[in-house]
Design an enzyme around this catalytic site. Structure first.
Site, PDB file in Angstrom:
ATOM      1  N   LYS A   1      24.544 -87.869 -34.959  1.00 59.33           N
ATOM      2  CA  LYS A   1      23.280 -87.151 -35.011  1.00 59.33           C
ATOM      3  C   LYS A   1      23.238 -86.048 -33.937  1.00 59.33           C
ATOM      4  O   LYS A   1      23.938 -85.086 -34.061  1.00 59.33           O
ATOM      5  CB  LYS A   1      22.135 -88.154 -34.868  1.00 59.33           C
ATOM      6  CG  LYS A   1      22.304 -89.418 -35.738  1.00 59.33           C
ATOM      7  CD  LYS A   1      22.256 -89.149 -37.224  1.00 59.33           C
ATOM      8  CE  LYS A   1      22.716 -90.330 -38.083  1.00 59.33           C
ATOM      9  NZ  LYS A   1      22.016 -91.593 -37.840  1.00 59.33           N
TER      10      LYS A   1
ATOM     11  N   ASP B   1      18.912 -98.454 -28.741  1.00 64.11           N
ATOM     12  CA  ASP B   1      19.459 -97.369 -29.567  1.00 64.11           C
ATOM     13  C   ASP B   1      18.708 -96.098 -29.182  1.00 64.11           C
ATOM     14  O   ASP B   1      17.524 -95.952 -29.469  1.00 64.11           O
ATOM     15  CB  ASP B   1      19.282 -97.715 -31.055  1.00 64.11           C
ATOM     16  CG  ASP B   1      19.942 -96.688 -31.974  1.00 64.11           C
ATOM     17  OD1 ASP B   1      20.066 -95.518 -31.559  1.00 64.11           O
ATOM     18  OD2 ASP B   1      20.315 -97.061 -33.097  1.00 64.11           O
TER      19      ASP B   1
ATOM     20  N   TYR C   1      16.926 -98.770 -37.443  1.00 65.54           N
ATOM     21  CA  TYR C   1      17.669 -98.055 -38.486  1.00 65.54           C
ATOM     22  C   TYR C   1      18.000 -99.040 -39.613  1.00 65.54           C
ATOM     23  O   TYR C   1      18.361-100.193 -39.346  1.00 65.54           O
ATOM     24  CB  TYR C   1      18.936 -97.480 -37.851  1.00 65.54           C
ATOM     25  CG  TYR C   1      19.853 -96.798 -38.820  1.00 65.54           C
ATOM     26  CD1 TYR C   1      19.470 -95.600 -39.414  1.00 65.54           C
ATOM     27  CD2 TYR C   1      21.091 -97.326 -39.133  1.00 65.54           C
ATOM     28  CE1 TYR C   1      20.313 -94.966 -40.304  1.00 65.54           C
ATOM     29  CE2 TYR C   1      21.943 -96.688 -40.018  1.00 65.54           C
ATOM     30  CZ  TYR C   1      21.538 -95.505 -40.604  1.00 65.54           C
ATOM     31  OH  TYR C   1      22.376 -94.881 -41.487  1.00 65.54           O
TER      32      TYR C   1
ATOM     33  N   ARG D   1      45.374 -96.454 -30.664  1.00 66.40           N
ATOM     34  CA  ARG D   1      44.295 -97.445 -30.762  1.00 66.40           C
ATOM     35  C   ARG D   1      43.897 -98.001 -29.398  1.00 66.40           C
ATOM     36  O   ARG D   1      42.832 -98.598 -29.237  1.00 66.40           O
ATOM     37  CB  ARG D   1      44.698 -98.566 -31.738  1.00 66.40           C
ATOM     38  CG  ARG D   1      43.583 -99.533 -32.058  1.00 66.40           C
ATOM     39  CD  ARG D   1      43.790-100.332 -33.346  1.00 66.40           C
ATOM     40  NE  ARG D   1      45.157-100.631 -33.676  1.00 66.40           N
ATOM     41  CZ  ARG D   1      45.911-101.556 -33.064  1.00 66.40           C
ATOM     42  NH1 ARG D   1      45.412-102.278 -32.087  1.00 66.40           N
ATOM     43  NH2 ARG D   1      47.157-101.743 -33.447  1.00 66.40           N
TER      44      ARG D   1
HETATM   45  C1  LIG Z   1      22.347 -92.994 -38.076  1.00 68.23           C
HETATM   46  C2  LIG Z   1      21.869 -94.044 -37.176  1.00 68.23           C
HETATM   47  C3  LIG Z   1      22.646 -95.177 -36.903  1.00 68.23           C
HETATM   48  C4  LIG Z   1      23.974 -95.429 -37.574  1.00 68.23           C
HETATM   49  O1  LIG Z   1      24.940 -94.526 -37.132  1.00 68.23           O
HETATM   50  P1  LIG Z   1      26.208 -94.067 -38.012  1.00 68.23           P
HETATM   51  O2  LIG Z   1      26.873 -93.055 -37.154  1.00 68.23           O
HETATM   52  O3  LIG Z   1      25.661 -93.501 -39.300  1.00 68.23           O
HETATM   53  O4  LIG Z   1      27.023 -95.270 -38.261  1.00 68.23           O
HETATM   54  C5  LIG Z   1      22.154 -96.103 -35.997  1.00 68.23           C
HETATM   55  N1  LIG Z   1      20.965 -95.930 -35.395  1.00 68.23           N
HETATM   56  C6  LIG Z   1      20.184 -94.860 -35.646  1.00 68.23           C
HETATM   57  C7  LIG Z   1      18.869 -94.727 -34.951  1.00 68.23           C
HETATM   58  C8  LIG Z   1      20.601 -93.878 -36.540  1.00 68.23           C
HETATM   59  O5  LIG Z   1      19.820 -92.817 -36.794  1.00 68.23           O
END
Ligand SMILES: *Cc1c(COP(=O)(O)O)cnc(C)c1O
Length: 375
Positions: A204, A179, A114, A60
């Protein structure tokens, strides 16, 4: 060196010296104390989120395989450091907790975001409060207790683009979190435009094959220390196997993103001329592998008819996905908030993969042609 080269070599500089070619996966949860008398002093350093360069102590507190991914991602984003988490939402949670812990629990957000990000901010689940604002009104949204400004560009799911540099300027001393999940460092590096924190859902494009969930924040070393402290204390760590897969994913990130973006751009152009499409959204400046469309009829009819595209949430993998944000990724928002954010019930988000453009087009064309408007 060029980004293509760094994507392949970053985080791997020491491998040859270790007699290795590929990064090892270290699954250890604990490690032998080579110097039991010195361990307490080391823990004090690691507890502040700093690294002492010594051997790992406990899973951790840090993992060597995950650290390679962090080094590589920081390099690609042009940041001093990166801190990986169990998911994109775990990464964002750490940033919100860090703001609250500094006594600045007020957040300013620019919609759309998101769906779950919107929900986390709107619900105040972590003790933060939110003011929704627009890029031209940031100054008026800022307060003495504002700890963070949050924006996505291109934004999920409308693909609206923002001038990150202008937003960063308007933020002044308040940290700006961008983001960057949709653009990836291949198409946009927000830190170079003034962002203090660059977030990814590594699930992603960074992973890129639909088989790993993860999140990461690229930032300066000082911010990284706070995030590591929070990660250590709250436990939202990335699994070493996920760290390995994400490091491997980064090596093909440039080629995947460029190819999928080229295909998406071609599809966006053809969709704009399709009679079964009433609007097309594609980020003209940034590009990218996502295209959103509005259809005159029931968007579910389109999803019923696609054969090559998989109706599914997520994006950034090798295969193409399609989904209706109002019914899936952004369903957690209430209808009024969705409308405010520009997310129509007839919006379809298309995540383009690495299939041939003509095969993807044939599938979309037949799915859209057979749909009859409801009016
Ligand atoms: C999928 C996504 C998230 C969240 O991410 P996770 O890995 O599913 O927790 C945040 N921001 C954007 C733009 C996303 O496409």
């Amino acid at each position: 060196m060029n980004l293509n080269t760094r994507a392949v070599h970053a985080g791997r500089a020491d491998l040859a010296g270790l007699g290795l070619h590929v990064a090892p996966i270290d699954l250890s949860t604990t490690y032998p104390n080579l110097d039991t008398r010195g361990e307490a002093a080391r823990l004090e350093i690691l507890g502040t989120g700093a690294s002492d360069g010594g051997p790992p102590i406990y899973g951790r507190l840090g993992n060597p395989t995950v650290a390679r991914f962090e080094t590589a991602l920081a390099d690609l984003e042009g940041c001093e450091a990166a801190v990986a988490f169990a998911s994109g939402m775990a990464a964002l949670s750490a940033c919100l907790l860090a703001a609250a812990a500094r006594g600045k629990p007020h957040i300013a957000g620019i919609r759309p975001l998101y769906g779950t990000t919107d929900h986390l901010l709107e619900s105040g689940l972590l003790g933060t409060s939110i003011t929704w604002t627009t890029p031209d009104k940031i100054e008026t949204a800022l307060r003495n207790d504002t700890g963070l400004v949050i924006v996505e560009s291109p934004a999920n799911p409308t693909l609206e683009e923002h001038d990150i540099r202008a937003i960063a300027d308007a933020c002044g001393d308040v940290p700006l979190l961008v983001d960057n999940t949709f653009a990836t460092p291949i198409l946009q590096r927000p830190a170079e435009l003034g962002a203090s924190m660059v977030m990814h859902s590594a699930t992603k494009f960074l992973g890129g094959h639909g088989d790993v969930v993860g999140g990461v924040i690229a930032c300066d070393e000082q911010t990284a220390r706070t995030l590591r402290q929070i990660r250590f204390a709250t436990g939202g760590i990335l699994h070493p196997l996920a760290g390995y897969l994400l490091l491997r994913g980064l090596s093909t990130l440039p080629i995947r993103v460029k190819t999928a973006s080229q295909t998406a751009k071609t599809l966006a152009g053809r969709l704009a001329a399709h009679p079964g499409v009433s609007a097309v959204f594609y980020p003209q400046r940034t590009g990218g592998a996502l295209v959103s469309i509005e259809v005159p009829g029931d968007p579910h009819d389109v999803l019923d008819r696609v054969r090559l595209f998989t109706p599914a949430v997520s994006l950034g993998g090798v295969d193409s996905l399609i989904q209706i944000p109002a019914a899936l990724t952004h369903h957690i928002m209430d209808a009024g908030q969705r409308a405010d954010a520009g997310i129509s019930d007839r919006l379809i988000r298309i995540a383009v993969g690495l299939e041939d453009v003509e095969d993807l087009w044939a599938d979309l064309d037949q799915a859209l042609t057979n749909v009859h408007p409801t009016e």
